[in-house]
Design a protein around this motif. Structure first.
Motif, PDB file in Angstrom:
ATOM      1  N   LEU A 181      39.295  31.323 -41.213  1.00  0.00           N
ATOM      2  CA  LEU A 181      38.128  31.345 -42.117  1.00  0.00           C
ATOM      3  C   LEU A 181      38.056  32.659 -42.892  1.00  0.00           C
ATOM      4  CD1 LEU A 181      35.251  29.856 -39.932  1.00  0.00           C
ATOM      5  CD2 LEU A 181      36.174  28.887 -42.031  1.00  0.00           C
ATOM      6  N   ALA A 182      38.217  33.766 -42.182  1.00  0.00           N
ATOM      7  CA  ALA A 182      38.146  35.077 -42.819  1.00  0.00           C
ATOM      8  C   ALA A 182      39.273  35.255 -43.828  1.00  0.00           C
ATOM      9  CB  ALA A 182      38.199  36.184 -41.765  1.00  0.00           C
ATOM     10  N   GLY A 183      40.467  34.793 -43.479  1.00  0.00           N
ATOM     11  CA  GLY A 183      41.610  34.901 -44.381  1.00  0.00           C
ATOM     12  C   GLY A 183      41.414  34.105 -45.654  1.00  0.00           C
ATOM     13  N   TYR A 184      40.959  32.858 -45.529  1.00  0.00           N
ATOM     14  CA  TYR A 184      40.686  32.039 -46.719  1.00  0.00           C
ATOM     15  C   TYR A 184      39.622  32.703 -47.599  1.00  0.00           C
ATOM     16  CZ  TYR A 184      43.374  27.800 -45.718  1.00  0.00           C
ATOM     17  OH  TYR A 184      44.382  26.905 -45.521  1.00  0.00           O
ATOM     18  N   ALA A 185      38.579  33.235 -46.972  1.00  0.00           N
ATOM     19  CA  ALA A 185      37.520  33.892 -47.745  1.00  0.00           C
ATOM     20  C   ALA A 185      38.080  35.092 -48.498  1.00  0.00           C
ATOM     21  CB  ALA A 185      36.382  34.315 -46.823  1.00  0.00           C
ATOM     22  N   ALA A 186      38.927  35.880 -47.840  1.00  0.00           N
ATOM     23  CA  ALA A 186      39.506  37.056 -48.485  1.00  0.00           C
ATOM     24  C   ALA A 186      40.421  36.648 -49.640  1.00  0.00           C
ATOM     25  CB  ALA A 186      40.281  37.887 -47.467  1.00  0.00           C
ATOM     26  N   LEU A 187      41.222  35.601 -49.431  1.00  0.00           N
ATOM     27  CA  LEU A 187      42.157  35.163 -50.474  1.00  0.00           C
ATOM     28  C   LEU A 187      41.438  34.634 -51.712  1.00  0.00           C
ATOM     29  CD1 LEU A 187      44.894  33.435 -48.320  1.00  0.00           C
ATOM     30  CD2 LEU A 187      45.084  35.596 -49.564  1.00  0.00           C
ATOM     31  N   ASN A 188      40.199  34.207 -51.563  1.00  0.00           N
ATOM     32  CA  ASN A 188      39.423  33.710 -52.695  1.00  0.00           C
ATOM     33  C   ASN A 188      38.756  34.818 -53.500  1.00  0.00           C
ATOM     34  OD1 ASN A 188      39.930  30.939 -52.537  1.00  0.00           O
ATOM     35  ND2 ASN A 188      38.471  30.712 -50.880  1.00  0.00           N
ATOM     36  N   CYS A 189      38.903  36.057 -53.060  1.00  0.00           N
ATOM     37  CA  CYS A 189      38.282  37.181 -53.765  1.00  0.00           C
ATOM     38  C   CYS A 189      39.159  37.648 -54.918  1.00  0.00           C
ATOM     39  CB  CYS A 189      38.039  38.340 -52.801  1.00  0.00           C
ATOM     40  SG  CYS A 189      36.793  37.980 -51.565  1.00  0.00           S
ATOM     41  N   LEU A 190      38.511  37.951 -56.037  1.00  0.00           N
ATOM     42  CA  LEU A 190      39.205  38.439 -57.213  1.00  0.00           C
ATOM     43  C   LEU A 190      39.918  39.744 -56.889  1.00  0.00           C
ATOM     44  CD1 LEU A 190      39.642  37.919 -60.256  1.00  0.00           C
ATOM     45  CD2 LEU A 190      37.676  39.393 -60.664  1.00  0.00           C
ATOM     46  N   GLY A 191      41.198  39.825 -57.232  1.00  0.00           N
ATOM     47  CA  GLY A 191      41.971  41.042 -57.015  1.00  0.00           C
ATOM     48  C   GLY A 191      42.793  41.036 -55.746  1.00  0.00           C
ATOM     49  N   LYS A 193      45.663  39.708 -53.732  1.00  0.00           N
ATOM     50  CA  LYS A 193      46.901  38.979 -53.998  1.00  0.00           C
ATOM     51  C   LYS A 193      47.386  38.215 -52.770  1.00  0.00           C
ATOM     52  CE  LYS A 193      50.343  38.140 -56.795  1.00  0.00           C
ATOM     53  NZ  LYS A 193      50.177  37.542 -58.100  1.00  0.00           N
ATOM     54  N   GLY A 194      47.092  38.741 -51.584  1.00  0.00           N
ATOM     55  CA  GLY A 194      47.519  38.072 -50.357  1.00  0.00           C
ATOM     56  C   GLY A 194      47.185  38.902 -49.140  1.00  0.00           C
ATOM     57  N   MET A 195      47.534  38.357 -47.993  1.00  0.00           N
ATOM     58  CA  MET A 195      47.341  39.051 -46.722  1.00  0.00           C
ATOM     59  C   MET A 195      48.667  39.708 -46.355  1.00  0.00           C
ATOM     60  SD  MET A 195      44.223  38.207 -46.366  1.00  0.00           S
ATOM     61  CE  MET A 195      43.854  38.886 -44.775  1.00  0.00           C
ATOM     62  N   LEU A 206      54.216  40.772 -47.311  1.00  0.00           N
ATOM     63  CA  LEU A 206      53.216  39.867 -47.864  1.00  0.00           C
ATOM     64  C   LEU A 206      53.381  38.522 -47.168  1.00  0.00           C
ATOM     65  CD1 LEU A 206      50.989  39.736 -50.037  1.00  0.00           C
ATOM     66  CD2 LEU A 206      52.713  38.848 -51.594  1.00  0.00           C
ATOM     67  N   LEU A 207      52.318  38.059 -46.510  1.00  0.00           N
ATOM     68  CA  LEU A 207      52.385  36.812 -45.746  1.00  0.00           C
ATOM     69  C   LEU A 207      52.271  35.619 -46.680  1.00  0.00           C
ATOM     70  CD1 LEU A 207      50.090  37.905 -42.812  1.00  0.00           C
ATOM     71  CD2 LEU A 207      52.574  37.753 -42.785  1.00  0.00           C
ATOM     72  N   LYS A 208      53.101  34.638 -46.466  1.00  0.00           N
ATOM     73  CA  LYS A 208      53.130  33.446 -47.319  1.00  0.00           C
ATOM     74  C   LYS A 208      52.680  32.226 -46.525  1.00  0.00           C
ATOM     75  CE  LYS A 208      56.199  35.245 -50.554  1.00  0.00           C
ATOM     76  NZ  LYS A 208      55.580  35.824 -51.652  1.00  0.00           N
ATOM     77  N   GLY A 209      52.229  31.224 -47.247  1.00  0.00           N
ATOM     78  CA  GLY A 209      51.886  29.938 -46.634  1.00  0.00           C
ATOM     79  C   GLY A 209      50.801  30.046 -45.575  1.00  0.00           C
ATOM     80  N   GLU A 210      50.997  29.355 -44.499  1.00  0.00           N
ATOM     81  CA  GLU A 210      49.994  29.269 -43.446  1.00  0.00           C
ATOM     82  C   GLU A 210      49.976  30.472 -42.505  1.00  0.00           C
ATOM     83  OE1 GLU A 210      47.627  26.887 -43.305  1.00  0.00           O
ATOM     84  OE2 GLU A 210      48.498  26.238 -45.198  1.00  0.00           O
ATOM     85  N   ASP A 211      50.853  31.451 -42.720  1.00  0.00           N
ATOM     86  CA  ASP A 211      50.895  32.637 -41.858  1.00  0.00           C
ATOM     87  C   ASP A 211      49.880  33.702 -42.242  1.00  0.00           C
ATOM     88  OD1 ASP A 211      52.866  31.743 -40.171  1.00  0.00           O
ATOM     89  OD2 ASP A 211      54.500  32.654 -41.311  1.00  0.00           O
ATOM     90  N   PHE A 212      49.119  33.468 -43.320  1.00  0.00           N
ATOM     91  CA  PHE A 212      48.217  34.507 -43.825  1.00  0.00           C
ATOM     92  C   PHE A 212      47.231  34.998 -42.769  1.00  0.00           C
ATOM     93  CE2 PHE A 212      45.781  30.697 -44.590  1.00  0.00           C
ATOM     94  CZ  PHE A 212      44.504  31.078 -44.237  1.00  0.00           C
ATOM     95  N   HIS A 213      46.855  34.147 -41.817  1.00  0.00           N
ATOM     96  CA  HIS A 213      45.864  34.562 -40.805  1.00  0.00           C
ATOM     97  C   HIS A 213      46.388  35.666 -39.892  1.00  0.00           C
ATOM     98  CE1 HIS A 213      48.176  31.617 -38.495  1.00  0.00           C
ATOM     99  NE2 HIS A 213      47.748  32.259 -37.419  1.00  0.00           N
ATOM    100  N   ARG A 214      47.699  35.918 -39.901  1.00  0.00           N
ATOM    101  CA  ARG A 214      48.248  37.025 -39.112  1.00  0.00           C
ATOM    102  C   ARG A 214      47.818  38.378 -39.670  1.00  0.00           C
ATOM    103  NH1 ARG A 214      54.403  35.905 -38.868  1.00  0.00           N
ATOM    104  NH2 ARG A 214      54.149  37.957 -39.763  1.00  0.00           N
TER     105      ARG A 214
END
Length: 121
Positions: free
Chosen positions: A20-30, A32-34, A46-54
Motif C-alpha cells: 500500500l505504501a509503495g503504491y501510494a509513493a509511486l503515485n506521487c509526482l516526481g 520515479k520508482g522505489m 531501481l526496483l521494477k515490476g512487483e518488487d517495488f515493495h522491497r
C-alpha cells in the motif's frame, strides 16, 4: 499488525502495508520508482515490476506503524517537496486503507533518474 475489536481480531501483514505504501509513493509526482541498496557494494538498484515493495520497511511501534521509503526521483524536481508530498500521501493512504495510525514516514532519496531510460546518477 493485529487489530482487536469487539467482534474479534484482524491481522494485516507488514508486507501488505508495504505494498500500500509503495503504491501510494509511486503515485506521487516526481517519484520515479522505489530503490533497494545492495549493502555489500553500496549500489542502488531501481526496483521494477512487483518488487517495488522491497523499497519499503514497515515497523510496528506501540500500536502504530512507522514506514521507511527508499525512492528514486526525476532529475530536476525539488527533492524536499517530493519527499514531503510523498510522506503526506503515504500516511493518508495507509491510514485510510487499514485504519491503523501511522507514526513516522521517513523518505530516503537514494537515486535520481535522467531521461526516460531509467538510468541512475
Amino acid at each position: 499488525m493485529k487489530l482487536l475489536n469487539r467482534k474479534g481480531s484482524i491481522e494485516i501483514k507488514n508486507d501488505i502495508i508495504a505494498v500500500l505504501a509503495g503504491y501510494a509513493a509511486l503515485n506521487c509526482l516526481g517519484v520515479k520508482g522505489m530503490t533497494a541498496r545492495n549493502i555489500g557494494d553500496g549500489i542502488v538498484k531501481l526496483l521494477k515490476g512487483e518488487d517495488f515493495h522491497r523499497g519499503v520497511k514497515v515497523t510496528v511501534n506501540k500500536g502504530r506503524i512507522d514506514i521507511e521509503l527508499h525512492i528514486a526521483v526525476d532529475h530536476g524536481v525539488n527533492m524536499r517537496t517530493v519527499a514531503l508530498s510523498t510522506m503526506d500521501e503515504v500516511r493518508y493512504v495507509v491510514e485510510q486503507q487499514t485504519g491503523i495510525k501511522v507514526g513516522n514516514v521517513d523518505v530516503y532519496v537514494d537515486a535520481m533518474t535522467v531521461g526516460d531510460d531509467g538510468a541512475e546518477d
